[in-house]
Design an enzyme around this catalytic site. Structure first.
Site, PDB file in Angstrom:
ATOM      1  CG  LEU A  61      -2.261  -1.512   1.273  1.00 12.04           C
ATOM      2  CD1 LEU A  61      -2.712  -0.956   2.520  1.00 12.04           C
ATOM      3  CD2 LEU A  61      -3.457  -0.881  -0.317  1.00 12.04           C
ATOM      4  CG  ASN A 101       3.614  -0.747   6.664  1.00 13.43           C
ATOM      5  OD1 ASN A 101       3.693  -0.548   4.844  1.00 13.43           O
ATOM      6  ND2 ASN A 101       2.852  -1.556   7.258  1.00 13.43           N
ATOM      7  CB  SER A 126      -5.063  -0.072  19.783  1.00 15.06           C
ATOM      8  OG  SER A 126      -4.770  -0.526  20.665  1.00 15.06           O
ATOM      9  CE1 TYR A 151       0.203  -0.719  18.795  1.00 11.67           C
ATOM     10  CE2 TYR A 151       0.191  -1.414  16.172  1.00 11.67           C
ATOM     11  CZ  TYR A 151      -1.022  -1.855  17.443  1.00 11.67           C
ATOM     12  OH  TYR A 151      -2.275  -1.721  17.444  1.00 11.67           O
ATOM     13  CE  LYS A 155      -2.765  -0.259  14.977  1.00 11.74           C
ATOM     14  NZ  LYS A 155      -3.695  -0.347  14.076  1.00 11.74           N
ATOM     15  N   GLY A 298       6.702   1.182  29.657  1.00  6.91           N
ATOM     16  CA  GLY A 298       5.104   1.327  28.166  1.00  6.91           C
ATOM     17  C   GLY A 298       4.180   0.825  28.436  1.00  6.91           C
TER      18      GLY A 298
HETATM   19  C1  WQD Z   1      -0.061  -8.069  27.728  1.00  4.73           C
HETATM   20  C2  WQD Z   1       0.393  -8.689  29.395  1.00  4.73           C
HETATM   21  C3  WQD Z   1       2.698  -7.548  29.744  1.00  4.73           C
HETATM   22  C4  WQD Z   1       4.747 -10.493  26.755  1.00  4.73           C
HETATM   23  C5  WQD Z   1       0.032  -5.177  23.288  1.00  4.73           C
HETATM   24  C6  WQD Z   1      -0.455  -3.126  22.585  1.00  4.73           C
HETATM   25  C7  WQD Z   1      -1.513  -3.822  22.104  1.00  4.73           C
HETATM   26  C8  WQD Z   1      -1.814  -4.903  20.793  1.00  4.73           C
HETATM   27  C9  WQD Z   1      -1.494  -6.494  21.981  1.00  4.73           C
HETATM   28  C10 WQD Z   1      -0.987  -4.915  18.610  1.00  4.73           C
HETATM   29  C11 WQD Z   1       0.840  -6.879  29.511  1.00  4.73           C
HETATM   30  C12 WQD Z   1       2.482  -9.310  30.025  1.00  4.73           C
HETATM   31  C13 WQD Z   1       3.772  -9.681  27.954  1.00  4.73           C
HETATM   32  C14 WQD Z   1       5.533 -11.516  28.026  1.00  4.73           C
HETATM   33  C15 WQD Z   1       4.277 -10.848  30.123  1.00  4.73           C
HETATM   34  N1  WQD Z   1      -0.900  -4.573  19.417  1.00  4.73           N
HETATM   35  N2  WQD Z   1       3.800  -9.869  29.536  1.00  4.73           N
HETATM   36  N3  WQD Z   1       5.601 -10.963  29.042  1.00  4.73           N
HETATM   37  O1  WQD Z   1       1.441  -4.766  25.696  1.00  4.73           O
HETATM   38  O2  WQD Z   1      -0.870  -5.173  26.819  1.00  4.73           O
HETATM   39  O3  WQD Z   1      -0.653  -4.955  24.382  1.00  4.73           O
HETATM   40  O4  WQD Z   1      -0.162  -5.846  22.288  1.00  4.73           O
HETATM   41  O5  WQD Z   1      -2.268  -5.106  18.315  1.00  4.73           O
HETATM   42  O6  WQD Z   1      -1.309  -2.318  21.031  1.00  4.73           O
HETATM   43  O7  WQD Z   1       0.021  -2.249  22.636  1.00  4.73           O
HETATM   44  O8  WQD Z   1      -0.064  -6.621  24.417  1.00  4.73           O
HETATM   45  O9  WQD Z   1       0.154  -8.903  25.068  1.00  4.73           O
HETATM   46  O10 WQD Z   1       2.073  -7.461  24.797  1.00  4.73           O
HETATM   47  O11 WQD Z   1       0.848  -8.041  27.143  1.00  4.73           O
HETATM   48  O12 WQD Z   1       4.731 -11.029  30.918  1.00  4.73           O
HETATM   49  O13 WQD Z   1       6.535 -12.273  27.727  1.00  4.73           O
HETATM   50  O14 WQD Z   1       1.032  -9.236  29.446  1.00  4.73           O
HETATM   51  O15 WQD Z   1       3.578  -7.476  30.735  1.00  4.73           O
HETATM   52  O16 WQD Z   1       0.878  -6.998  31.041  1.00  4.73           O
HETATM   53  P1  WQD Z   1      -0.551  -5.468  25.363  1.00  4.73           P
HETATM   54  P2  WQD Z   1       0.769  -8.028  25.780  1.00  4.73           P
END
Ligand code: WQD
Length: 336
Positions: A61, A101, A126, A151, A155, A298
């Site tokens: 795109l 992108n 999101s 990212y 959004k 973050g």
């Molecule tokens: C969830 C929880 C981590 C991995 C992000 C983006 C959102 C969407 C979904 C893209 C958190 C904890 C994670 C690990 C852990 N993105 N964790 N060990 O950060 O809520 O959202 O992903 O489409 O826009 O911001 O999701 O699954 O990364 O983390 O403890 O190995 O699991 O700290 O508390 P998140 P996540």
């Protein structure tokens, strides 16, 4: 055939599940995907589920001319726009890749839609736009917060670009603010493709259970939550896909109230990291070795949706449980 819907990023995780639901509803689907984060094999897997092969164009795109040619050639009734880069950590290292992108491509799609009188647009947004919301559960009137990553910034920027375009043109738009999509189609033919080390929790849990990863690191056990680990709203990807069908129906029937509407798409229930681990072990019988680790930069403490607006205005609600999500994620992993 029914109305024709363009799904950009339609061979991706959420995109492919949405294509299946669109076809189940009798829509004619055209997919655009650049295959940068998926494989062409997903097209055959969608076909094996629905028995109808979606039309497919491999287009980047960022190639404005290719986008122009696409909209000249195809007669489209609506667009569901998933195509974007989505790795939070990568966006911090390569912000310009994300702005190009995720933003330039959005403007090309919107330009060609308005030029060719395609007025129905659904945007993959999101809950990250809320940052750490002041009140839980989170409603659509919660104020967007400064983004924690490029990212997340793309959004919110995308939403603003869409809002401004709907005010200046006939475009009608709905932005769906996803919480945390998890799980896989019951057929185990499509799911979240494991490309690289998973950044998200559930794919990492599943790969740990499969022995691909040694152990899960839980990022932070000192959050102000019931068990000290962070809370999120994990929604089955099929329930999320069905929310797109509901939103499309609202636009096609001109029931949308104003140019751009927002809906929080989650289960309305928060689960901590430890609760996810325990629920996964209970619903699959698999062990997930883990250790506590420092917080991830973050990350917020807690987020879960108030889904009453989507329930009411989209006549949509979640039907699948957390156990359905986690057992389907495991069943998908077993096919890999
Ligand atoms: C969830 C929880 C981590 C991995 C992000 C983006 C959102 C969407 C979904 C893209 C958190 C904890 C994670 C690990 C852990 N993105 N964790 N060990 O950060 O809520 O959202 O992903 O489409 O826009 O911001 O999701 O699954 O990364 O983390 O403890 O190995 O699991 O700290 O508390 P998140 P996540």
């Amino acid at each position: 055939m029914g109305k024709t819907i363009l799904v950009t990023g339609g061979l991706g995780y959420i995109g492919s599940h949405t294509v299946v639901e669109l076809q189940n509803e009798g829509f004619d689907v055209v997919i655009i995907d650049d295959l940068s984060n998926t494989t062409i094999e997903v097209l055959d897997r969608i076909t094996s589920i629905t028995r109808t092969k979606p039309r497919f164009e491999q287009i980047d795109l960022k190639d404005k001319q290719a986008v122009q040619h696409f909209f000249k050639y195809y007669d489209i009734d609506g667009v569901i726009h998933f195509a974007a880069s989505k790795a939070v950590g990568e966006s911090v290292i390569e912000p310009l890749k994300y702005y190009e992108n995720n933003i330039a491509t959005l403007t090309y799609v919107l330009q060609e839609m308005t030029t060719n009188n395609v007025s129905n647009f659904i945007f993959s947004s999101s809950c990250t736009v809320y940052g750490q919301a002041d009140e839980l559960p989170i409603t659509e009137s919660a104020p967007p917060k400064p983004a924690e990553s490029p990212y997340g910034a793309t959004k919110r920027m995308g939403e603003i670009i869409i809002e401004d375009t709907t005010k200046a043109t006939d475009l009608k738009a709905i932005a769906l603010r996803y919480f945390n999509p998890v799980g896989a189609h019951e057929s185990a033919k499509i799911g979240e493709l494991p490309l690289g080390v998973p950044q998200n929790l559930v794919p990492f849990v599943v790969q740990t259970a499969a022995g691909i990863r040694k152990e899960l690191s839980i990022f932070g056990d000192d959050y102000p939550t019931t068990d000290g680990t962070a809370v999120r709203d994990y929604i089955h990807v099929v329930d999320l896909a069905k929310a797109h069908i509901a939103a499309l129906g609202r636009l096609l029937n001109n029931q949308n109230k104003k140019a751009c509407e927002y809906f929080n798409i989650g289960t309305g229930k928060g689960s901590s990291v430890l609760e996810i681990v325990n629920a996964f072990e209970k619903s699959t019988g698999q062990k997930v070795p883990y250790k506590m680790a420092p917080r991830r930069a973050g990350d917020i403490t807690a987020a879960y949706a108030d889904t009453s607006l989507a329930n009411k205005e989209l006549n949509w609600k979640t039907e699948l449980s957390l156990e359905d999500s986690l057992s389907s994620a495991w069943k998908w992993q077993e096919t890999l």
